[in-house]
Design a protein around this motif. Structure first.
Motif, PDB file in Angstrom:
ATOM      1  N   ALA A 132     -22.338  -5.173  -8.371  1.00 21.99           N
ATOM      2  CA  ALA A 132     -23.660  -4.606  -8.123  1.00 21.99           C
ATOM      3  C   ALA A 132     -24.714  -5.566  -8.636  1.00 21.99           C
ATOM      4  N   ALA A 133     -25.759  -5.766  -7.831  1.00 20.87           N
ATOM      5  CA  ALA A 133     -26.835  -6.675  -8.215  1.00 20.87           C
ATOM      6  C   ALA A 133     -28.116  -6.250  -7.509  1.00 20.87           C
ATOM      7  N   ALA A 134     -29.235  -6.705  -8.047  1.00 23.67           N
ATOM      8  CA  ALA A 134     -30.534  -6.390  -7.454  1.00 23.67           C
ATOM      9  C   ALA A 134     -31.494  -7.540  -7.700  1.00 23.67           C
ATOM     10  N   THR A 135     -32.331  -7.796  -6.716  1.00 21.76           N
ATOM     11  CA  THR A 135     -33.397  -8.790  -6.829  1.00 21.76           C
ATOM     12  C   THR A 135     -34.724  -8.094  -6.573  1.00 21.76           C
ATOM     13  N   ILE A 136     -35.629  -8.182  -7.534  1.00 19.72           N
ATOM     14  CA  ILE A 136     -36.943  -7.555  -7.398  1.00 19.72           C
ATOM     15  C   ILE A 136     -37.974  -8.656  -7.222  1.00 19.72           C
ATOM     16  N   GLU A 137     -38.660  -8.638  -6.082  1.00 21.47           N
ATOM     17  CA  GLU A 137     -39.664  -9.651  -5.765  1.00 21.47           C
ATOM     18  C   GLU A 137     -41.057  -9.043  -5.940  1.00 21.47           C
ATOM     19  N   LEU A 138     -41.850  -9.650  -6.805  1.00 24.75           N
ATOM     20  CA  LEU A 138     -43.205  -9.185  -7.070  1.00 24.75           C
ATOM     21  C   LEU A 138     -44.211 -10.060  -6.327  1.00 24.75           C
ATOM     22  N   PRO A 139     -45.437  -9.589  -6.149  1.00 27.70           N
ATOM     23  CA  PRO A 139     -46.452 -10.404  -5.470  1.00 27.70           C
ATOM     24  C   PRO A 139     -46.665 -11.742  -6.180  1.00 27.70           C
ATOM     25  N   ARG A 148     -22.249  -7.108 -15.086  1.00 27.38           N
ATOM     26  CA  ARG A 148     -21.180  -7.993 -15.544  1.00 27.38           C
ATOM     27  C   ARG A 148     -19.801  -7.421 -15.264  1.00 27.38           C
ATOM     28  N   HIS A 149     -19.732  -6.161 -14.883  1.00 26.82           N
ATOM     29  CA  HIS A 149     -18.442  -5.535 -14.578  1.00 26.82           C
ATOM     30  C   HIS A 149     -18.661  -4.490 -13.498  1.00 26.82           C
ATOM     31  N   ALA A 150     -17.582  -3.952 -13.002  1.00 28.47           N
ATOM     32  CA  ALA A 150     -17.665  -2.963 -11.929  1.00 28.47           C
ATOM     33  C   ALA A 150     -18.298  -1.672 -12.442  1.00 28.47           C
ATOM     34  N   LEU A 151     -18.911  -0.939 -11.536  1.00 28.65           N
ATOM     35  CA  LEU A 151     -19.444   0.383 -11.849  1.00 28.65           C
ATOM     36  C   LEU A 151     -18.391   1.422 -11.519  1.00 28.65           C
ATOM     37  N   GLY A 152     -18.138   2.332 -12.443  1.00 25.32           N
ATOM     38  CA  GLY A 152     -17.123   3.349 -12.243  1.00 25.32           C
ATOM     39  C   GLY A 152     -17.620   4.498 -11.390  1.00 25.32           C
ATOM     40  N   TYR A 153     -16.782   5.478 -11.263  1.00 26.78           N
ATOM     41  CA  TYR A 153     -17.090   6.680 -10.491  1.00 26.78           C
ATOM     42  C   TYR A 153     -18.367   7.330 -11.018  1.00 26.78           C
ATOM     43  N   HIS A 154     -19.332   7.568 -10.121  1.00 30.07           N
ATOM     44  CA  HIS A 154     -20.613   8.194 -10.452  1.00 30.07           C
ATOM     45  C   HIS A 154     -21.375   7.408 -11.512  1.00 30.07           C
ATOM     46  N   GLU A 155     -21.198   6.105 -11.522  1.00 35.43           N
ATOM     47  CA  GLU A 155     -22.015   5.235 -12.356  1.00 35.43           C
ATOM     48  C   GLU A 155     -22.996   4.490 -11.468  1.00 35.43           C
ATOM     49  N   GLY A 156     -24.161   4.192 -12.011  1.00 35.91           N
ATOM     50  CA  GLY A 156     -25.179   3.512 -11.233  1.00 35.91           C
ATOM     51  C   GLY A 156     -25.849   2.416 -12.025  1.00 35.91           C
ATOM     52  N   LEU A 157     -26.684   1.642 -11.334  1.00 43.31           N
ATOM     53  CA  LEU A 157     -27.449   0.555 -11.937  1.00 43.31           C
ATOM     54  C   LEU A 157     -28.928   0.842 -11.695  1.00 43.31           C
ATOM     55  N   THR A 158     -29.723   0.838 -12.762  1.00 45.78           N
ATOM     56  CA  THR A 158     -31.151   1.124 -12.677  1.00 45.78           C
ATOM     57  C   THR A 158     -31.933  -0.052 -13.231  1.00 45.78           C
ATOM     58  N   ALA A 159     -32.947  -0.493 -12.481  1.00 47.92           N
ATOM     59  CA  ALA A 159     -33.799  -1.600 -12.915  1.00 47.92           C
ATOM     60  C   ALA A 159     -35.193  -1.073 -13.230  1.00 47.92           C
ATOM     61  N   VAL A 160     -35.731  -1.530 -14.362  1.00 50.05           N
ATOM     62  CA  VAL A 160     -37.095  -1.178 -14.753  1.00 50.05           C
ATOM     63  C   VAL A 160     -37.870  -2.475 -14.916  1.00 50.05           C
ATOM     64  N   VAL A 161     -38.894  -2.657 -14.086  1.00 52.11           N
ATOM     65  CA  VAL A 161     -39.682  -3.892 -14.098  1.00 52.11           C
ATOM     66  C   VAL A 161     -41.151  -3.517 -14.258  1.00 52.11           C
ATOM     67  N   GLY A 162     -41.799  -4.126 -15.234  1.00 49.05           N
ATOM     68  CA  GLY A 162     -43.213  -3.865 -15.464  1.00 49.05           C
ATOM     69  C   GLY A 162     -44.021  -5.141 -15.361  1.00 49.05           C
ATOM     70  N   TRP A 163     -45.330  -4.997 -15.106  1.00 45.67           N
ATOM     71  CA  TRP A 163     -46.214  -6.141 -14.999  1.00 45.67           C
ATOM     72  C   TRP A 163     -47.634  -5.701 -15.326  1.00 45.67           C
ATOM     73  N   ASP A 164     -48.492  -6.678 -15.582  1.00 46.58           N
ATOM     74  CA  ASP A 164     -49.870  -6.365 -15.954  1.00 46.58           C
ATOM     75  C   ASP A 164     -50.610  -5.724 -14.785  1.00 46.58           C
ATOM     76  N   LYS A 165     -51.615  -4.960 -15.116  1.00 47.83           N
ATOM     77  CA  LYS A 165     -52.380  -4.264 -14.088  1.00 47.83           C
ATOM     78  C   LYS A 165     -53.259  -5.242 -13.308  1.00 47.83           C
ATOM     79  N   GLY A 166     -53.654  -4.825 -12.111  1.00 47.49           N
ATOM     80  CA  GLY A 166     -54.551  -5.626 -11.301  1.00 47.49           C
ATOM     81  C   GLY A 166     -53.889  -6.338 -10.150  1.00 47.49           C
ATOM     82  N   ILE A 167     -52.566  -6.353 -10.105  1.00 48.52           N
ATOM     83  CA  ILE A 167     -51.860  -7.049  -9.023  1.00 48.52           C
ATOM     84  C   ILE A 167     -51.614  -6.094  -7.852  1.00 48.52           C
ATOM     85  N   VAL A 168     -51.140  -4.919  -8.174  1.00 41.56           N
ATOM     86  CA  VAL A 168     -50.852  -3.906  -7.157  1.00 41.56           C
ATOM     87  C   VAL A 168     -52.003  -2.900  -7.136  1.00 41.56           C
TER      88      VAL A 168
END
Length: 750
Positions: free
Chosen positions: A334-341, A377-397
């Motif tokens: 499992a992997a994720a890429t978050i692209e910001l402005p 870094r390892h497999a996700l088990g049954y009913h396991e998930g991956l959550t990403a939290v990304v923050g940035w300064d105000k004024g961009i969005v």
């Protein structure tokens, strides 16, 4: 009194409803746990049969069987413990079973056992029941824990000494697989032989890789691309992806994620057939995958999401459940890429993984430029998930405007709009039957309407027979010679303590010629007390007379044709309507909120606001008739005269007529303008009144006397109305965890 009773009944009804709801959820939780316990016992009882089959097997299998027996023993020892402990002990048992099942791989020639199908069906039934029972139990526990944590039901839960229940989370992926009994064991059990039937092919699937790319746009929308690689064993039609779109905030409101599918393709870029449906709080995308039989296939799902960002005072944030934690199979990678402005400053990121609510942070998080990369870094088990939290300064969005947020909240919490039709209904009802005829311009009147007492004039002015109107009647009776008021200054103890002013009333003549409400006031004062009575003797006693007095005032005004219906009755009717509407919307909405996938909070808030609207309209619903409005014009003109009599052009009326002070004082008191009225008589009203005796008239001054009247009004109103008491956050703080934020859900094959 009626309002307090209605409110008390409403509160009591809510407490009973909440109590019964919590009891019901607790009982459902107990029943759901009993079902899980039954299925676990059935699985425990099956293990000795499996062990008996392989007792004569090769020596290297003995260690595997011993591990299985030991795991079963530990699980049995924990059988009287709570769900959390039970779940932890069941995980090793599942792993031991999986190792025993792996023995079948060493005996491919034994996959045609005739008796295999019956035993496999039993094992499949147990695991399916356990799976369903676990889901149902956890859903009930989630509802129960939410109910006892929410305001205001938490107060009732506290009185009931209810505590949050443990979830039953089986975290070992091996627990989720349907047990496959090794055919080798069956062969050993039956002593070998020929088997005529051929076993059905196994049918399963797994997610080998889940890779998401989330692009954050400046307009606060999200473009999400999910690349899912699945291995199919047997024949399948394709995959489905469920994404939750209805959420609950910490404040108990509802929050809706906007999701629109852009495309669904295979890894070669060919469009795939899709079907979109709504299942409870999820949106479900069903994707048909060609040749999904004993093969590895990849789908690329693209969709746009709105209302998926969170805006705080110091930063903006994406809190996104990348994979979802409701997949029925493990996820290999499992992997994720978050692209910001471009040029986004102040980027910070963290990732959580595991079952819902887990705080584990096993994923690697790297930031480069305007991109954040999260990799498990390892497999996700049954009913396991991956959550990403990304923050940035105000004024961009660009954050949504206040109006946009209000509209979004209204769309997600439509019960909050219920007060609007209630307001329109109340407004229409007021225009139809509660609005007075048009009032003409008010001209100053130098005397009250003929035959109208001070209490009646004050009541006609504001549709309410207040204590001010009743105390004005007391003074009016004194002015007319029916009683005398005597003031006493009580000395202070040691010149420091106690003291104050007290009053005594003396009966002077019979009650001939009094209006019904005046007679009620007179009898309320002297009945049972003889010729004189101290004001403090009326405490906790005179209040019994207040209702007859008010009834007499309203009845007289209605009989004179000034009202269509008694104002107090009209107010009471609409107050009752307000309580009823509040209960129907609030309590009734709470009962049906689950059917609409909403929290009870919007219904409760809508019920309170709707009731408040009706309560406000209740004050203006009493309608005067045409004669009533004409009389009101005279009262308003007379009130204008008393209030502005100090003016030079009005003062000419009272010069040379000190008797007008006694005559009009009760009206000034009923209108609340006695001080302005008294100042106008400076130098005109020089002698103290005969109907009032006391120290304040020794060196008589009319302004000082008006202050004494105000004090009398205040003390009398308090004493005469006295009745005896009856007996009797952000993902970077402590709130983050796997499964939070937008995205999420799960999926499966079909």
């Amino acid at each position: 009194m009626t309002i307090a009773l209605l409110i008390g009944v409403a509160v009591l009804g809510w407490i009973v409803f909440t109590f019964n709801r919590l009891i019901r959820l607790r009982q459902l939780g107990d029943n759901a746990w009993s079902d899980i316990d039954v299925q676990l016992k059935r699985r425990h009882d099956l293990i000795p049969n499996v062990v008996a089959v392989v007792q004569g097997h090769a020596g290297y299998e003995r260690g595997t069987l011993e591990a299985l027996v030991a795991a079963r023993g530990r699980a049995l020892q924990a059988s009287d413990r709570g769900p959390g402990t039970r779940a932890r002990e069941e995980d090793p048992l599942g792993g031991a079973l999986q190792r025993v099942f792996a023995v079948a791989e060493s005996y491919p020639e034994l996959r045609a056992a005739a008796s295999f199908a019956g035993l496999q069906r039993t094992l499949t039934e147990i695991e399916d029941h356990l799976q369903n029972a676990r889901r149902y139990y956890n859903a009930v526990v989630r509802d129960f824990n939410t109910a006892i944590a929410q305001f205001p039901s938490g107060f009732v839960a506290g009185m009931m000494r209810l505590r949050p229940r443990e979830f039953f989370g089986l975290d070992d992926p091996s627990e989720r697989a349907v047990p496959r009994v090794p055919l080798a064991l069956l062969l050993l059990f039956f002593g070998g032989g020929a088997f005529g039937a051929i076993a059905a092919q196994q049918r399963s699937y797994s997610i080998e890789r889940f890779d998401a790319r989330i692009r954050v746009n400046r307009d606060a929308s999200l473009d999400v691309t999910e690349t899912i690689t699945a291995r199919f064993v047997g024949s399948w039609n394709g995959l489905y992806r469920t994404i939750p779109v209805d959420y609950h905030t910490l404040q108990g409101l509802n929050w809706r994620l906007g999701v629109s599918l852009q495309s669904a393709r295979d890894d070669a870029g060919h469009d795939l057939r899709t079907e979109t449906s709504r299942v409870r709080q999820y949106i479900k995308y069903k994707i048909w995958v060609p040749n999904a039989k004993d093969a590895v296939r990849t789908i690329v799902l693209r969709y746009r999401a709105t209302n998926g960002l969170r805006f705080f005072d110091e930063h903006d944030e994406l809190y996104w459940n990348v994979t979802g934690d409701e997949w029925d199979v493990p996820i290999g990678e499992a992997a994720a890429t978050i692209e910001l402005p471009l040029g986004t400053p102040g980027i910070r990121a963290v990732a959580f993984n595991g079952v819902y609510g887990s705080r584990a942070q096993d994923a690697s998080v790297t930031t480069g430029g305007d991109t954040v990369r999260v990799v498990m870094r390892h497999a996700l088990g049954y009913h396991e998930g991956l959550t990403a939290v990304v923050g940035w300064d105000k004024g961009i969005v660009t954050a949504p405007s206040r109006m946009a947020r209000v509209l979004q909240t209204a769309r997600s919490n439509w019960p909050l709009l219920i007060p609007i039709p209630v307001l329109l209904f109340a407004l229409a009802a007021w225009r139809r039957s509660g609005q007075d005829p048009r009032t003409r311009p008010v001209a100053v009147q130098y005397e009250p309407p003929r035959g109208m007492t001070a209490a009646e004039a004050g009541t006609l002015l504001d549709n309410s027979a207040d204590m001010r109107d009743i105390t004005a009647t007391l003074v009016d009776l004194a002015v007319k010679g029916y009683l005398r008021i005597e003031e006493h200054q009580n000395p202070k103890l040691l010149g420091l303590f106690g003291g104050g002013t007290s009053y005594t009333f003396y009966r002077l003549k019979t009650i001939d010629g009094l209006a019904p409400h005046e007679l009620a006031v007179f009898d309320g004062i002297f009945s049972g007390h003889g010729e004189q009575v101290r004001l403090d003797e009326l405490k906790d006693e005179f209040y019994k007379t207040l209702k007859p007095i008010r009834d007499a005032v309203f009845d007289q005004l209605t009989a004179n044709g000034y009202y269509k219906n008694r104002p107090d009755k009209v107010k009471q009717k609409w107050m009752a309507w307000g309580v009823g509407i509040g209960l129907i919307v609030g309590a009734g909405g709470t009962y049906v909120s689950k059917a609409f996938l909403l929290t009870p909070v919007p219904f409760i808030a809508a019920g309170l606001v709707s009731a408040l609207i009706v309560f406000v309209f209740a004050q203006i619903m009493p309608a005067r008739t045409e004669p009533g409005v004409r009389a009101l014009e005279q009262v308003l003109g007379f009130e204008e005269f008393l209030r502005r009599v100090e003016a030079e052009h009005l003062k000419r009326v009272i010069i040379g007529h000190p008797e007008l002070f006694d005559k009009y004082l009760p009206y000034a008191m009923a209108f609340g303008v006695e001080k302005q009225f008294a100042r106008a008589f400076e130098g005109i009203y020089l002698e103290p009144p005969r109907w009032y005796v006391g120290p304040s008239v020794m060196n008589f001054n009319v302004s000082h006397f008006s202050s004494s009247m105000s004090q009398l009004t205040s003390v009398a109103a308090t004493t005469m109305s006295s009745s005896p008491r009856s007996s009797g956050g952000s993902g970077f703080g402590g709130g983050g965890g796997s499964g939070g934020g937008g995205g999420g859900g799960g999926g499966g094959a079909f």
